[in-house]
Design an enzyme around this catalytic site. Structure first.
Site, PDB file in Angstrom:
ATOM      1  N   SER A  23       5.329   9.301   3.687  1.00  0.00           N
ATOM      2  CA  SER A  23       5.989  10.391   2.935  1.00  0.00           C
ATOM      3  C   SER A  23       4.942  11.417   2.539  1.00  0.00           C
ATOM      4  CB  SER A  23       6.620   9.811   1.669  1.00  0.00           C
ATOM      5  OG  SER A  23       7.024  10.834   0.788  1.00  0.00           O
TER       6      SER A  23
ATOM      7  N   TYR B 284       5.862   5.371  -6.755  1.00  0.00           N
ATOM      8  CA  TYR B 284       6.334   5.665  -5.390  1.00  0.00           C
ATOM      9  C   TYR B 284       5.201   6.298  -4.590  1.00  0.00           C
ATOM     10  CZ  TYR B 284       8.937   7.543  -1.438  1.00  0.00           C
ATOM     11  OH  TYR B 284       9.364   7.842  -0.163  1.00  0.00           O
TER      12      TYR B 284
HETATM   13  P1  NDP Z   1      17.887   5.363   2.847  1.00  0.00           P
HETATM   14  O1  NDP Z   1      18.090   4.893   1.446  1.00  0.00           O
HETATM   15  O2  NDP Z   1      18.972   6.131   3.499  1.00  0.00           O
HETATM   16  O3  NDP Z   1      17.482   4.117   3.781  1.00  0.00           O
HETATM   17  C1  NDP Z   1      16.595   3.137   3.337  1.00  0.00           C
HETATM   18  C2  NDP Z   1      16.665   1.924   4.258  1.00  0.00           C
HETATM   19  O4  NDP Z   1      15.721   0.945   3.797  1.00  0.00           O
HETATM   20  C3  NDP Z   1      18.035   1.277   4.265  1.00  0.00           C
HETATM   21  O5  NDP Z   1      18.387   0.970   5.595  1.00  0.00           O
HETATM   22  C4  NDP Z   1      17.835  -0.002   3.463  1.00  0.00           C
HETATM   23  O6  NDP Z   1      18.666  -1.028   3.995  1.00  0.00           O
HETATM   24  C5  NDP Z   1      16.359  -0.324   3.755  1.00  0.00           C
HETATM   25  N1  NDP Z   1      15.790  -1.154   2.711  1.00  0.00           N
HETATM   26  C6  NDP Z   1      15.529  -0.825   1.425  1.00  0.00           C
HETATM   27  N2  NDP Z   1      15.070  -1.882   0.759  1.00  0.00           N
HETATM   28  C7  NDP Z   1      15.022  -2.922   1.640  1.00  0.00           C
HETATM   29  C8  NDP Z   1      14.653  -4.283   1.537  1.00  0.00           C
HETATM   30  N3  NDP Z   1      14.206  -4.811   0.389  1.00  0.00           N
HETATM   31  N4  NDP Z   1      14.746  -5.071   2.639  1.00  0.00           N
HETATM   32  C9  NDP Z   1      15.198  -4.540   3.808  1.00  0.00           C
HETATM   33  N5  NDP Z   1      15.563  -3.261   3.967  1.00  0.00           N
HETATM   34  C10 NDP Z   1      15.489  -2.465   2.888  1.00  0.00           C
HETATM   35  O7  NDP Z   1      16.552   6.247   2.786  1.00  0.00           O
HETATM   36  P2  NDP Z   1      15.715   7.008   3.946  1.00  0.00           P
HETATM   37  O8  NDP Z   1      16.284   6.803   5.268  1.00  0.00           O
HETATM   38  O9  NDP Z   1      15.491   8.378   3.447  1.00  0.00           O
HETATM   39  O10 NDP Z   1      14.332   6.231   3.798  1.00  0.00           O
HETATM   40  C11 NDP Z   1      13.664   5.592   4.873  1.00  0.00           C
HETATM   41  C12 NDP Z   1      12.177   5.652   4.618  1.00  0.00           C
HETATM   42  O11 NDP Z   1      11.759   7.016   4.584  1.00  0.00           O
HETATM   43  C13 NDP Z   1      11.710   5.045   3.286  1.00  0.00           C
HETATM   44  O12 NDP Z   1      10.523   4.337   3.517  1.00  0.00           O
HETATM   45  C14 NDP Z   1      11.444   6.265   2.413  1.00  0.00           C
HETATM   46  O13 NDP Z   1      10.477   6.006   1.428  1.00  0.00           O
HETATM   47  C15 NDP Z   1      10.946   7.255   3.448  1.00  0.00           C
HETATM   48  N6  NDP Z   1      11.033   8.669   3.111  1.00  0.00           N
HETATM   49  C16 NDP Z   1      12.226   9.245   2.732  1.00  0.00           C
HETATM   50  C17 NDP Z   1      12.275  10.604   2.448  1.00  0.00           C
HETATM   51  C18 NDP Z   1      13.509  11.278   1.978  1.00  0.00           C
HETATM   52  O14 NDP Z   1      13.399  12.337   1.315  1.00  0.00           O
HETATM   53  N7  NDP Z   1      14.692  10.793   2.309  1.00  0.00           N
HETATM   54  C19 NDP Z   1      11.092  11.452   2.606  1.00  0.00           C
HETATM   55  C20 NDP Z   1       9.896  10.737   2.979  1.00  0.00           C
HETATM   56  C21 NDP Z   1       9.897   9.420   3.259  1.00  0.00           C
HETATM   57  P3  NDP Z   1      19.498  -2.086   3.139  1.00  0.00           P
HETATM   58  O15 NDP Z   1      19.869  -1.440   1.844  1.00  0.00           O
HETATM   59  O16 NDP Z   1      20.667  -2.431   4.015  1.00  0.00           O
HETATM   60  O17 NDP Z   1      18.568  -3.218   2.985  1.00  0.00           O
HETATM   61  C1  8X3 Z   2      10.376  11.214  -0.346  1.00  0.00           C
HETATM   62  C2  8X3 Z   2       9.829  12.584  -0.432  1.00  0.00           C
HETATM   63  O1  8X3 Z   2       8.873  14.235  -2.109  1.00  0.00           O
HETATM   64  O2  8X3 Z   2      11.145  13.436  -2.443  1.00  0.00           O
HETATM   65  O3  8X3 Z   2       9.440  10.340   0.167  1.00  0.00           O
HETATM   66  O4  8X3 Z   2       9.277  11.996  -2.859  1.00  0.00           O
HETATM   67  S1  8X3 Z   2       9.766  13.067  -2.050  1.00  0.00           S
END
Ligand code: NDP
Ligand code: 8X3
Length: 252
Positions: free
Chosen positions: A140, A153
């Site tokens: 991120s 985070y």
């Molecule tokens: P979502 O919440 O849409 O997806 C998150 C995914 O992670 C889900 O499929 C969830 O599945 C899985 N997950 C969470 N906790 C667990 C766990 N304990 N065990 C197994 N699976 C888990 O968010 P995003 O798609 O946005 O996030 C994906 C990644 O991208 C993350 O690492 C996030 O930090 C990162 N990210 C997101 C950004 C954003 O602004 N959206 C920006 C930068 C990075 P389930 O609940 O079924 O377990």
């Molecule tokens: C998520 C991006 O800037 O919203 O990883 O934390 S931010």
């Protein structure tokens, strides 16, 4: 055909990356905690991409025993993993450090850092045996800049970046590529999860700008995995056009 293992395939980036990899001809191991979502995705992939073999594994990445059992349960045809996408992760809470809940801290560190380590530790030996493989860690912009109300985070994603660099150093001799993708604001279920289900607060994060979406991240992963064998894309930082960095966004 290559096989990819994707964590967090039930939503957002992980789901879009899974669909894209199937379209590119990968066999898939899709994982997450929500069984029904996994089943729905598996059905969709089977129907849209019949040439791609898909298996789902339901487990929590925070539970090393469950990770181990799940990976040990893979049928022989899925045991050679060419691509690991460490995507499962979350932010929990957005409060000043002193007002934050220790449970949120644990959840972020246990998922984003320890979960990623557990899965990687289980899959790397096979890649070493094969003397080939590719790991893509979804990090991120929070791993590059620290912002107020996000210390843990941001710490978890700084750790992901350090682990990415360390893996790259240790695995280069085995022909294993290690990449990271660091998105800025992207509209998925991320903010809903961060604000513990408060849809208004989640929506407000993106007011006045067009955030990234999951397809943008799937495009980025597609670019990384379709380079020639001699090329490694190490790190990509990708933002919405209206976001200059963590602090400066142009909202209309
Ligand atoms: P979502 O919440 O849409 O997806 C998150 C995914 O992670 C889900 O499929 C969830 O599945 C899985 N997950 C969470 N906790 C667990 C766990 N304990 N065990 C197994 N699976 C888990 O968010 P995003 O798609 O946005 O996030 C994906 C990644 O991208 C993350 O690492 C996030 O930090 C990162 N990210 C997101 C950004 C954003 O602004 N959206 C920006 C930068 C990075 P389930 O609940 O079924 O377990
Ligand atoms: C998520 C991006 O800037 O919203 O990883 O934390 S931010």
């Amino acid at each position: 055909m290559k096989t990819a293992f994707i964590t967090g395939a039930t939503s957002g980036f992980g789901r879009a990356i899974s669909v894209r990899l199937a379209k590119l001809g990968y066999h898939l191991i899709i994982t997450g905690r929500r069984t029904q979502r996994l089943e729905e995705l598996l059905k969709q992939l089977n129907s849209d991409f019949p040439a791609s073999k898909v298996i789902s594994l339901c487990f929590d990445v925070r539970d090393n025993e469950a990770c181990t059992k799940a990976i040990q349960s893979l049928p022989e045809t899925f045991q050679t993993i060419d691509l690991l996408v460490n995507n499962a992760g979350l932010a929990a809470g957005a409060l000043p450090f002193d007002e934050s809940d220790l449970k949120d801290f644990d959840q972020m560190i246990d998922t984003n850092v320890k979960g990623l380590l557990y899965i990687t530790k289980l899959i790397v030996p096979g890649m070493i045996k094969q003397q080939s493989g590719h790991i893509i860690n979804i990090s991120s912009i929070a791993g590059i800049e620290v912002y107020p109300n996000g210390s843990v985070y941001c710490a978890s994603k700084h750790a992901v970046n350090a682990i990415t660099k360390g893996l790259r150093l240790d695995l280069v001799k085995h022909g294993i590529k290690v990449s990271s993708v660091s998105p800025g604001m992207a509209e998925t279920e991320f903010s809903l999860v961060r604000y513990h289900g408060d849809a208004d607060k989640a929506k407000a994060v993106y007011t006045g700008l067009i955030p990234l979406n999951a397809e943008d991240i799937a495009d980025t992963v597609e670019f990384i995995v379709t380079r020639p064998a001699h090329v490694s894309i190490n790190d990509i930082q990708i933002n919405p056009a209206q976001q200059a960095n963590t602090y400066i966004s142009f909202r209309k």
